[in-house]
Motif scaffolding. Structure first.
Motif, PDB file in Angstrom:
ATOM      1  N   ALA A   1     -16.785  50.554  72.915  1.00 14.69           N
ATOM      2  CA  ALA A   1     -17.455  49.375  72.372  1.00 14.69           C
ATOM      3  C   ALA A   1     -16.759  48.873  71.110  1.00 14.69           C
ATOM      4  CB  ALA A   1     -18.922  49.705  72.071  1.00 14.69           C
ATOM      5  N   GLU A   2     -16.317  49.801  70.258  1.00 14.36           N
ATOM      6  CA  GLU A   2     -15.611  49.400  69.046  1.00 14.36           C
ATOM      7  C   GLU A   2     -14.266  48.765  69.371  1.00 14.36           C
ATOM      8  OE1 GLU A   2     -16.799  49.321  65.990  1.00 14.36           O
ATOM      9  OE2 GLU A   2     -18.685  50.021  66.824  1.00 14.36           O
TER      10      GLU A   2
ATOM     11  N   GLN B   1     -13.606  47.102  72.109  1.00 12.36           N
ATOM     12  CA  GLN B   1     -13.916  45.765  72.611  1.00 12.36           C
ATOM     13  C   GLN B   1     -14.239  44.808  71.463  1.00 12.36           C
ATOM     14  OE1 GLN B   1     -13.543  44.685  75.715  1.00 12.36           O
ATOM     15  NE2 GLN B   1     -12.782  46.737  76.242  1.00 12.36           N
ATOM     16  N   ARG B   2     -14.919  45.345  70.450  1.00 10.43           N
ATOM     17  CA  ARG B   2     -15.219  44.504  69.286  1.00 10.43           C
ATOM     18  C   ARG B   2     -13.935  44.089  68.578  1.00 10.43           C
ATOM     19  NH1 ARG B   2     -18.086  46.486  63.668  1.00 10.43           N
ATOM     20  NH2 ARG B   2     -17.883  44.505  62.569  1.00 10.43           N
ATOM     21  N   CYS B   3     -12.996  45.035  68.422  1.00 13.75           N
ATOM     22  CA  CYS B   3     -11.716  44.701  67.798  1.00 13.75           C
ATOM     23  C   CYS B   3     -10.966  43.662  68.623  1.00 13.75           C
ATOM     24  CB  CYS B   3     -10.863  45.962  67.644  1.00 13.75           C
ATOM     25  SG  CYS B   3     -11.488  47.140  66.424  1.00 13.75           S
TER      26      CYS B   3
ATOM     27  N   GLN C   1     -25.368  38.064  68.899  1.00 13.82           N
ATOM     28  CA  GLN C   1     -24.038  38.651  68.942  1.00 13.82           C
ATOM     29  C   GLN C   1     -23.789  39.535  67.729  1.00 13.82           C
ATOM     30  OE1 GLN C   1     -21.864  38.549  71.401  1.00 13.82           O
ATOM     31  NE2 GLN C   1     -20.390  39.805  70.266  1.00 13.82           N
ATOM     32  N   TRP C   2     -24.239  39.092  66.553  1.00 13.22           N
ATOM     33  CA  TRP C   2     -24.016  39.892  65.354  1.00 13.22           C
ATOM     34  C   TRP C   2     -24.783  41.210  65.425  1.00 13.22           C
ATOM     35  CZ3 TRP C   2     -26.380  41.930  60.966  1.00 13.22           C
ATOM     36  CH2 TRP C   2     -25.536  42.197  59.887  1.00 13.22           C
TER      37      TRP C   2
ATOM     38  N   THR D   1     -22.899  43.772  67.659  1.00 10.49           N
ATOM     39  CA  THR D   1     -21.712  44.394  67.060  1.00 10.49           C
ATOM     40  C   THR D   1     -22.049  45.233  65.833  1.00 10.49           C
ATOM     41  OG1 THR D   1     -21.332  42.360  65.795  1.00 10.49           O
ATOM     42  CG2 THR D   1     -20.195  42.575  67.905  1.00 10.49           C
ATOM     43  N   ARG D   2     -23.247  45.093  65.308  1.00  7.48           N
ATOM     44  CA  ARG D   2     -23.659  45.900  64.149  1.00  7.48           C
ATOM     45  C   ARG D   2     -25.053  46.464  64.430  1.00  7.48           C
ATOM     46  NH1 ARG D   2     -20.866  41.615  63.627  1.00  7.48           N
ATOM     47  NH2 ARG D   2     -19.076  41.480  62.209  1.00  7.48           N
TER      48      ARG D   2
ATOM     49  N   ASP E   1     -20.892  34.582  59.976  1.00 10.47           N
ATOM     50  CA  ASP E   1     -20.592  35.997  60.222  1.00 10.47           C
ATOM     51  C   ASP E   1     -20.037  36.653  58.965  1.00 10.47           C
ATOM     52  OD1 ASP E   1     -21.477  36.150  62.814  1.00 10.47           O
ATOM     53  OD2 ASP E   1     -19.523  35.744  63.718  1.00 10.47           O
TER      54      ASP E   1
ATOM     55  N   ASP F   1     -21.723  39.752  57.094  1.00 11.70           N
ATOM     56  CA  ASP F   1     -20.971  41.000  56.928  1.00 11.70           C
ATOM     57  C   ASP F   1     -20.960  41.436  55.471  1.00 11.70           C
ATOM     58  OD1 ASP F   1     -20.429  41.150  59.608  1.00 11.70           O
ATOM     59  OD2 ASP F   1     -18.417  40.284  59.467  1.00 11.70           O
TER      60      ASP F   1
END
Length: 455
Positions: free
Chosen positions: A270-271, A273-275, A309-310, A313-314, A342, A346
């Motif tokens: 998952a990380e 894919q996030r990158c 979406q945010w 990813t978090r 975003d 962040d």
């Protein structure tokens, strides 16, 4: 991020078309307004002086010609006021022409009332001072030359005043009194108008200095964008390799039969894919792929998708989202605005010790235009005073890692391009708050509005 600016910035420019109040064109406009106001005072002063001297003091003047000249000044002022309403920018040549017309009018009035013997001949100095403050160097010297020639002309050619016999004994005293009145008038006008004009010029200089600073910041942003794009291309290959390796690991019996290891591999995937999504976003913003850069949506749809979406990813963030925009409306959502929000979320998440909140509202600015207000709050320690004093400048940050401090720098510059504003402050109850305002005209679809959804 920077490459996504033109679509929204150009749309805002086409809707507003307003010149900044401190720009060089606006400074020229306000200076011309000052000249028009000064001419109105000249009209009133000349009219009063002509009538007092002619009727009150018994000095016979060519009343018809002098009043006709006053009416000419009135017509010139009315034409100037109409032109000022139609246009914003006033060039040096137009200010120069206006001053020359005033010099010509003053010369004609003095010619019909004693020439250089008239104590009000010193009013030529007022035109010289105004020219030195308002005009370019060549035109300032041209005003000096013209006024000197006019004065010399009045020494040798003028209509003598027909003074009553009763004034013969007091002629010198009357001349001195006229000189005093001329001095007092010039002193008042110089203080009144030159200080205003100097303020306009100072505002223009400050505007030009701000434009130079913005140009330097934009150059810095371009360099950042080039470096980010190059890094994104270089990261693509290793991220793809990692994704393939993790997919292979997930199929290995040793890992598949161990729930903890399978969970860790899934999180790693998952990380990765996030990158990859971040790299894709950088390339999209840089213009490598722009087919879907801007999409029609609504205010509620845009923010709900962004928040969803945010949160994905978090997953450990505690985000409180509150949309008080009111009746929904159709907008064109650009990737730039998404990246700005975003970035703020962040920063708030990294600084926060608890809840991060996102508040969306509709507000009305000082000129009555609707604007989108986005408020991001955190529960962290807040901004130190030196950071608050340098909001919008690169590399000012509480983070110690290299390159920190670019987030708010990019946010401030992007919002400036879109016609918006950014305000950062500390909250009385603790934590920090960043407020972003953006004209809805920069986002709205032409002649379209989404129906209210009852929220």
């Amino acid at each position: 991020m920077t490459a996504a600016l033109p679509s929204l910035a150009a749309r805002l420019d086409s809707l507003t078309g307003v010149v900044s109040l401190a720009s060089p064109d606006a400074a020229g406009h306000r200076n011309m307004v000052q000249l028009v106001q000064l001419r109105w005072l000249a009209v009133g002063g000349q009219l009063a002086t002509i009538l007092i001297v002619h009727y009150g003091m018994g000095v016979r003047l060519p009343l018809g010609a002098m009043l006709a000249l006053v009416m000419t000044l009135v017509i010139l002022n009315l034409v100037s006021m109409a032109a000022l309403r139609r246009r914003r920018g006033i060039a040096n040549a137009e200010l120069f022409a206006a001053l020359l017309l005033d010099v010509a009018a003053l010369t004609a009035q003095l010619y019909m009332s004693g020439g250089a013997t008239n104590p009000f001949v010193s009013l030529f100095l007022l035109q010289v001072v105004l020219g030195s403050v308002l005009l370019d160097r060549w035109s300032s010297w041209a005003v000096v030359a013209v006024t000197c020639l006019c004065f010399a002309f009045l020494v040798i050619a003028y209509r003598p005043l027909a003074l009553p016999a009763s004034m013969d004994q007091s002629l010198f005293r009357l001349h001195v009194q006229g000189m005093w009145a001329c001095f007092a008038l010039m002193a008042v006008l110089l203080v009144l108008f030159v200080t205003r004009i100097s303020g306009n010029l100072r505002a223009r200089d400050a505007y030009l200095a701000d434009m130079r600073q913005q140009a330097a910041e934009q150059d810095h942003i371009v360099r950042i964008g080039l470096l980010a794009t190059g890094a994104a291309h270089e990261l693509g290959t290793p991220l793809a390799s990692l994704s393939v390796a993790l997919n292979d690991w997930q199929r290995m019996p040793q890992i598949a039969q161990t729930p903890d290891m399978a969970q860790e591999v899934a999180e790693m995937q998952a990380e990765v894919q996030r990158c990859k999504a971040i790299v894709t976003g950088i390339l999209l913003s840089a213009g490598a792929e722009r087919s879907d850069g801007s999409k029609p949506t609504t205010v509620y749809g845009f923010f709900e998708a962004l928040v969803a979406q945010w949160r994905i990813t978090r997953p450990y963030a505690d985000l409180h989202y509150d949309n008080r925009f009111g009746a929904d409306m159709a907008i064109v959502a650009d990737a730039t605005l998404r990246q700005v929000i975003d970035n703020l979320l962040d920063n708030a998440f990294e600084a926060s010790t608890g809840i991060v909140s996102l508040l969306v509202m509709r507000e009305v600015d000082q000129i009555g235009a609707d604007q989108l207000a986005i408020v991001v709050r955190d529960t962290g320690p807040g901004f130190p005073p030196d950071i608050l004093a340098n909001i919008g400048k690169p590399y000012y940050s509480t983070k110690s890692r290299p390159g920190a401090g670019l987030g708010l720098f990019l946010v401030v510059n992007v919002m400036r391009k879109l016609g918006g504003a950014v305000v950062a402050r500390n909250r009385a109850g603790g934590g920090a708050e960043v407020i972003v305002t953006l004209p809805l005209a920069a986002l709205a679809l032409p002649q379209e509005r989404a129906a209210p959804d009852g929220r």
